[in-house]
Each structure stands twice: as structure tokens, then as C-alpha cells.
Design an enzyme around this catalytic site. Structure first.
Site, short mmCIF file in Angstrom:
data_model
loop_
_atom_site.label_atom_id
_atom_site.label_comp_id
_atom_site.label_asym_id
_atom_site.label_seq_id
_atom_site.Cartn_x
_atom_site.Cartn_y
_atom_site.Cartn_z
N GLU A 1 -3.37 16.99 1.77
CA GLU A 1 -2.54 16.77 1.16
C GLU A 1 -2.29 17.31 -0.48
O GLU A 1 -3.36 16.88 -0.96
CB GLU A 1 -2.36 15.53 1.58
N HIS B 1 -7.81 3.19 -3.40
CA HIS B 1 -6.13 3.08 -2.01
C HIS B 1 -6.56 1.38 -1.32
O HIS B 1 -5.37 1.87 -0.12
CB HIS B 1 -6.74 3.97 -0.25
N ARG C 1 4.83 -1.24 11.86
CA ARG C 1 3.73 -2.84 12.33
C ARG C 1 4.74 -3.60 11.00
O ARG C 1 5.27 -3.19 10.13
CB ARG C 1 3.00 -2.69 12.41
#
Lengths: 165, 497
Positions: free
Chosen positions: B199, B234, B291
Site C-alpha cells: 500500500e 499504529h 465488529r
């Protein structure tokens, strides 16, 4: 009675005198100090400024939490101060410190060599635990005296990794 | 209709879900590992069952045992919370096979969106921009060739990834093969799947996500955005809603894109579409979380929608209680993740017993906590112990309220992230809303703001007074029954010498 409180290498002279007053570095302040929960919570009115603190006592040191900030305070009175002076420099941290693994894990990297000068909070060892890499840092300035682990070693909680003098 | 819900989780999120169940009049079942016998969720639920030893793979990740408990307790639904089995399609499938409702999307949807590569493909087909990169499982040599087209810096990511694991930033072509190898081995260890993809790194991007709710009748609504750019390696540490950079126009564009993605995936129940937003306010799909999110309370605080109750409602086959036109944002909400980590020591996990705990309260404060005084924080699970959330009429009111709440929050016995949050909330960049995902790692240090001399002075006085008291007792009151602290226990005023 005169005490010396040491916080982050800074010294505060605290003289406790009569009539609920203290002298801090020679300046007088009025105090009203109480235990709140009979355990670790205290209230201090210092010149009517209201402070609440959680206190944990460990050996000669107090861990004091005020407004979320934790201060580790070492207290010496005139007698213990004289002893400290006689043995080493005035209140300076001294002796060997073994840097221990705070958790069981795998040593990924040892970032120092014997004889290296290290600064407080400098990364010493990278320890992998719970699939995360954690940097273990030096608690204070010093010289690396001994390295007891190498990359790839599995260590137990509390096992000494590096000794700094 | 559901009658009895098993919560297959622990800590603050288990308590959060149990509360929603109780408010809906549903019976509740908790599960616990050997170290969690005294945990809050066990005591809060109507029934509680042991499911094995402390390590998660022997308890909270044991699909067979959890299904067995659900059948034994006659639970008709299972809520997985976040983490553990929340995005495990085998678990969702096992529930279905046992005739138990899984409170979340169907297994095939979890699989489709959980595979990050497949999700990128699904989303790009909807005309929604995806972060440039690879769209299929490639061999290393093919990946090296693709990397040249994508350009550096770029990110190697695990297809089965999440939580920052199996991710590697790569600056130069020569570092790529090594990074791919390491990401593969990390991904294999963490997820049992070594597929990785590339990415492009969008510099100065913000991480902004859209909460969606979908029912089985095809209704999909978006509940605005959450700003999640305050991350350390992160890992999100602070979230807020709305985002300081999202205006009504961008919100509608991102919201509609998220709804398109959810519809294309035949999504049902609560989900989150994560985007990167660049400095020109272009947004790119990052991934979908199938979720309930850790940070869902900030959305609840500004929309008034109870996401967990909507999840239970959707799972019982009913339509959403709201339509898009009912969704209005009111004020500003913020969340601080309170973790058992030492911010002064590289966020090293901190374990031990919580010996004192005083929690913030008062107007606009919502605390989601999984701990109590006397609770033992272990190394076995996530270090998140609580989420401190606040609501304010606008962003500055929310900031001031969070600072106030943080100063009330007192935890002794373990190190926590509270001092980090206090420093962050005095940072001018943060207060001005000027930050991106690199802010914490590159432009913030705990040392940045000077220590408060007044606090030091007060600490010095307290330590001296306590030492003095101990000395006085040692000299004057020798009986063995009297400890140095006995005087304090009587609650009398301290008297100086």
C-alpha cells in the site's frame, strides 16, 4: 525537624516547625495535612491551596500521584543525609542497577556494549512480548558494566538483562 | 426475539455489552479464564462459566468451549465484543451451525471484508478510491515489480492483518525484500496466514472512519465519522467525533461511500469503514472492521444512538430503530484509551495490583472501565483497562472537560497512560486540531512539556510530612500493635511537632 526531599535530582529542604507551618527552601507555608481513606489518599492544604495525593511507600521512596503526575520522592533527614554524604556524593544515585525484564519475552536486540555510557531513558534492550516489541530503557545515566543476555534469549519476568553502574 | 446473550469477551467491553443487555431486559452469560474469576464481567452477568486457563488461545479463543457453554446455558445469541473472536468467520459459522445467533455480520461477509486484499477489490469496484497498492496475493518477485509502479515510501501489510501487526514501512527498494519476509513471518505468527500486500504511504494523512449500521432488510445508515489519527505505532490512543477537518460536505461524501461499500458487501449489523484523508481532503478506503469498535462511545455521545443496542436489535431480526434523516450530530466527544502502559518508559506494559482507584465523574463524563481497586492487571490480555469519554458542546469544551476528568482519575499500583493523555491535551498542535497519523511518532515526546515545579514542591512537602510522622511514631509510640500509619487511620488532623 529538617528533611531533604529529592525529586528528579532536584532537592527541596523541608523544615517542619510548630503551628502547622513548614519552611520549603526557607520559605514559610501554612499546612493542613490529613489522611482521607486511612490508606493511600491524602489531602494537603498548602497556604489554603487544596491538593489531593495518592501515596505509595516503597523503602526510602514515596511514589506520589498528584493531578495524574507521578513523582518519586526520596526523603533524607539530617542523620541519614550525613550517612549518605559519608558514603557517596550528596544524594546522587549510586551503585549498580540491574535492568530487569518487566515481563517474560524474547530478547530481540541488545543495543549497547559493555563499557558504553548510557543516558537515562536510552533504549538498552528490545524485548518481544505479546507479539509486540518493547524497548527496555536505562533508568538513569551510567556505564554498562555487564550484559547478561543476547539476542534470541528467552527471559523470565524479573531476570536481569544488563547491569549499569 | 433474543432472551439470553452470552458475551464472549472480558474487560471493559464485556461490561459495556452486558449493560446494554440488562437495559433491554435480556439475561446474560459471561465466560472467564482462570485469572478472571474475580473480574467485573463475571460478577456483573447473571451466569458465568469457566472456559480454561489464562492464555487467550486456551480460553477466550476456544470456539468449541464457548459454543458448548452457550448451549449449556441455553443462550440464544453470542456477542463477541472486539478482539478475540470478533472477526473470526469460523466462530460466526460455528454459532450458526449450533443454532446460536452471532451478533455481527454473517460469516461470509466477515471473510470477504476480513481479507484485506479482497476488501480492496470489492471497494474499488464501487467507485470508492482505495489507497494505491496491490490487489491480489503476489509472489515476492511480482511484488517487487509492482512496488516500482506504486512508488516509495510504501507499506507492507498482512492480508489477514489488524492491530498494527504484520506491518512494515519501507523507504527504499533495497529494503523491500527484507520487509516482506519479516511481515510474512509476523503475519504467519499472528494470523496463521502469511499473505501480504503493498500500500502506498499517503504522507500527512489522517485516519478517519465512518460508523455504519445495517439491518437484514437492507437499510444502511452512517453515524458520522470518528477522528483516529492520534496513534502510536499504529495503535489508536485518542479518538474524537466529529473530526476537526470534516465538514458537512465531506461527511456526506464519506458517509455515502461507506454505505455503498456496506451494501456491496451485503453487510448486516454494526461495522466501520476506515479511510485515510489526505491534506487536500481526498479520502481513500483503508479497510473495514466487521465488529464493534473500541472507540464506538464517541459516536454514541454525539448521535445519541446506542450502537450495542442496535446490534442486538438487528441480530434479533428487527429493522434499525433509526433512518439516515434521524442522524444528527450534537456537540463533540472525545475518548482517551487508558492503558496499563508506562508512557515515561516507551509505553512498556505495566502489570500488578491496582491498590488505589478514584474514578472521574460529573457532567459529560462517561467511563467504560473493566477494573476495580484490588484488580490484578496481568500480562495475558490487551493493556486497555478503561476508556475515558467526555462530551462537550464544542471541541474546546470537550478538551477542557477531558483535562478536568483526567485530573480526577487516580490509579495507583500500576503505570497508566494517563500522564500521556495529560501532556497531549496541553499540546498546542492537538488543541488546534493540527495533527495527522505521524504526529505522535514524529512530533510529540513526553519530555516536550516541562514538569510542574508546584507539583514537585507539594510532593516534597507530603513526603517530608509522612517521613516525619513515621519518625515520631517510631520514637514516641513503641507498642508493637501500632503501625506507623495508625495515626492516619483515626482520621485526625496532622499535627506538626
Amino acid at each position: 525537624m529538617k528533611y531533604t526531599a529529592i525529586i528528579n535530582d532536584k532537592m527541596y529542604e523541608v523544615e517542619i516547625s510548630a503551628n502547622n507551618t513548614v519552611l520549603v527552601n526557607g520559605e514559610p507555608h501554612s499546612i493542613d495535612f490529613r489522611s482521607i481513606d486511612g490508606n493511600s489518599l491524602y489531602s494537603l492544604l498548602l497556604d489554603n491551596a487544596s491538593w489531593e495525593a495518592l501515596v505509595q511507600h516503597e523503602g526510602d521512596a514515596y511514589r506520589i500521584l498528584i493531578d495524574g503526575h507521578l513523582h518519586v520522592v526520596e526523603v533524607q533527614d539530617e542523620r541519614t543525609r550525613k550517612i549518605a554524604k559519608a558514603t557517596k556524593g550528596a544524594g546522587a544515585p549510586a551503585g549498580d542497577i540491574a535492568i530487569k525484564a518487566p515481563m517474560p519475552g524474547l530478547v530481540r536486540e541488545v543495543s549497547v556494549n559493555v563499557g558504553d555510557a548510557v543516558k537515562a531513558r536510552q533504549g538498552i534492550v528490545i524485548l518481544e512480548a505479546m507479539k509486540m516489541e518493547n524497548e527496555i530503557r536505562a533508568p538513569r545515566d551510567g556505564i554498562v558494566k555487564e550484559i547478561r543476555v543476547k539476542a534470541g534469549d528467552k527471559v523470565e519476568q524479573g531476570q536481569a538483562l544488563v547491569v549499569v553502574k | 426475539m433474543l432472551k439470553k446473550v452470552l458475551v464472549a469477551n472480558r474487560g471493559e467491553i464485556a461490561v459495556r455489552i452486558l449493560r446494554a443487555c440488562r437495559e433491554l431486559g435480556l439475561e446474560t452469560v459471561a465466560v472467564w479464564s482462570d485469572v478472571d474469576r474475580s473480574a467485573l464481567h463475571v460478577r456483573y452477568a447473571d451466569e458465568a462459566f469457566n472456559i480454561g486457563p489464562a492464555p487467550a488461545r486456551e480460553s477466550y479463543l476456544r470456539i468449541d468451549r464457548i459454543i458448548e457453554v452457550a448451549l449449556r446455558a441455553k443462550a440464544d445469541a453470542i456477542h463477541p465484543g472486539y478482539g478475540f473472536l470478533a472477526e473470526n468467520e469460523r466462530f460466526a459459522k460455528a454459532c450458526a451451525e449450533a443454532g446460536i445467533t452471532f451478533i455481527g455480520p454473517p460469516a461470509d461477509v466477515i471473510q470477504k471484508m476480513g481479507d484485506k486484499i479482497q476488501a480492496r477489490l470489492t471497494v474499488s469496484k464501487q467507485g470508492v478510491a482505495v489507497v494505491p497498492g496491490t490487489y491480489e496475493a503476489l509472489r515476492d518477485d511480482a511484488m517487487l515489480a509492482e512496488a516500482e509502479k506504486i512508488g516509495y515510501p510504501l507499506m507492507v501489510k498482512a492480508a489477514a492483518g489488524g492491530g498494527g501487526k504484520g506491518m512494515r514501512r519501507v523507504e527504499r527498494a533495497e529494503d523491500l525484500p527484507g520487509a516482506i519476509a519479516r511481515a510474512r513471518s509476523e503475519a504467519q505468527a499472528a494470523f496463521g496466514d502469511d499473505t501480504v500486500y503493498l500500500e502506498k504511504i499517503i504522507e500527512h494523512a489522517r485516519h478517519i472512519e465512518i460508523q455504519i449500521l445495517a439491518d437484514a432488510k437492507g437499510n444502511v445508515v452512517y453515524l458520522g465519522e470518528r477522528e483516529c489519527s492520534i496513534q502510536r505505532r499504529h495503535q489508536k490512543l485518542v479518538e474524537e467525533a466529529p473530526s476537526p477537518v470534516v465538514d458537512d460536505d465531506l461527511r456526506e461524501k464519506m458517509g455515502k461511500a461507506a454505505v455503498r461499500v456496506a451494501k456491496a458487501a451485503n453487510y448486516i449489523n454494526a461495522g466501520t469503514i476506515e479511510f485515510l484523508v489526505d491534506s487536500d481532503k481526498h479520502f481513500y478506503f483503508l479497510e473495514m472492521n466487521t465488529r464493534l469498535q473500541v472507540e464506538h462511545p464517541v459516536t454514541e455521545l454525539v448521535t445519541g444512538v446506542d450502537i450495542v443496542k442496535e446490534m442486538l436489535r438487528v441480530a434479533s431480526g428487527r429493522p434499525l430503530s433509526i433512518k439516515q434523516k434521524d442522524v444528527r450530530l450534537n456537540g463533540w466527544a472525545m475518548e482517551c484509551r487508558i492503558t496499563a502502559e508506562d508512557p515515561y518508559n516507551g509505553f512498556l506494559p505495566s502489570t500488578g495490583k491496582i491498590i488505589s482507584l478514584y474514578e472521574p465523574t460529573g457532567p459529560g463524563v462517561r467511563l467504560e472501565s473493566g477494573v476495580y481497586e484490588g484488580f490484578e492487571v496481568s500480562l495475558y490480555y490487551d493493556p486497555l483497562i478503561a476508556k475515558l469519554c467526555v462530551w462537550g458542546a464544542d471541541r474546546s469544551a470537550a478538551i477542557m472537560r477531558m483535562k478536568r476528568a483526567l485530573s480526577e482519575y487516580k490509579i495507583m499500583g500500576i503505570a497508566t497512560s494517563i500522564p500521556f493523555h495529560q501532556k497531549l491535551f496541553t499540546s498546542t498542535s492537538f488543541i488546534a486540531g493540527l495533527f495527522d497519523t505521524s504526529f505522535l511518532d514524529e512530533r510529540f515526546t513526553m519530555e516536550q512539556i516541562g514538569d510542574d515545579d508546584e507539583h514537585e514542591k507539594v510532593s516534597a512537602v507530603i513526603a517530608a510530612l509522612l517521613t516525619h510522622d513515621r519518625r515520631q511514631h517510631a520514637i514516641n509510640i513503641p507498642p508493637p500493635t501500632s503501625s506507623a500509619r495508625a495515626g492516619w487511620k483515626r482520621g485526625r488532623a496532622w499535627r506538626s511537632a
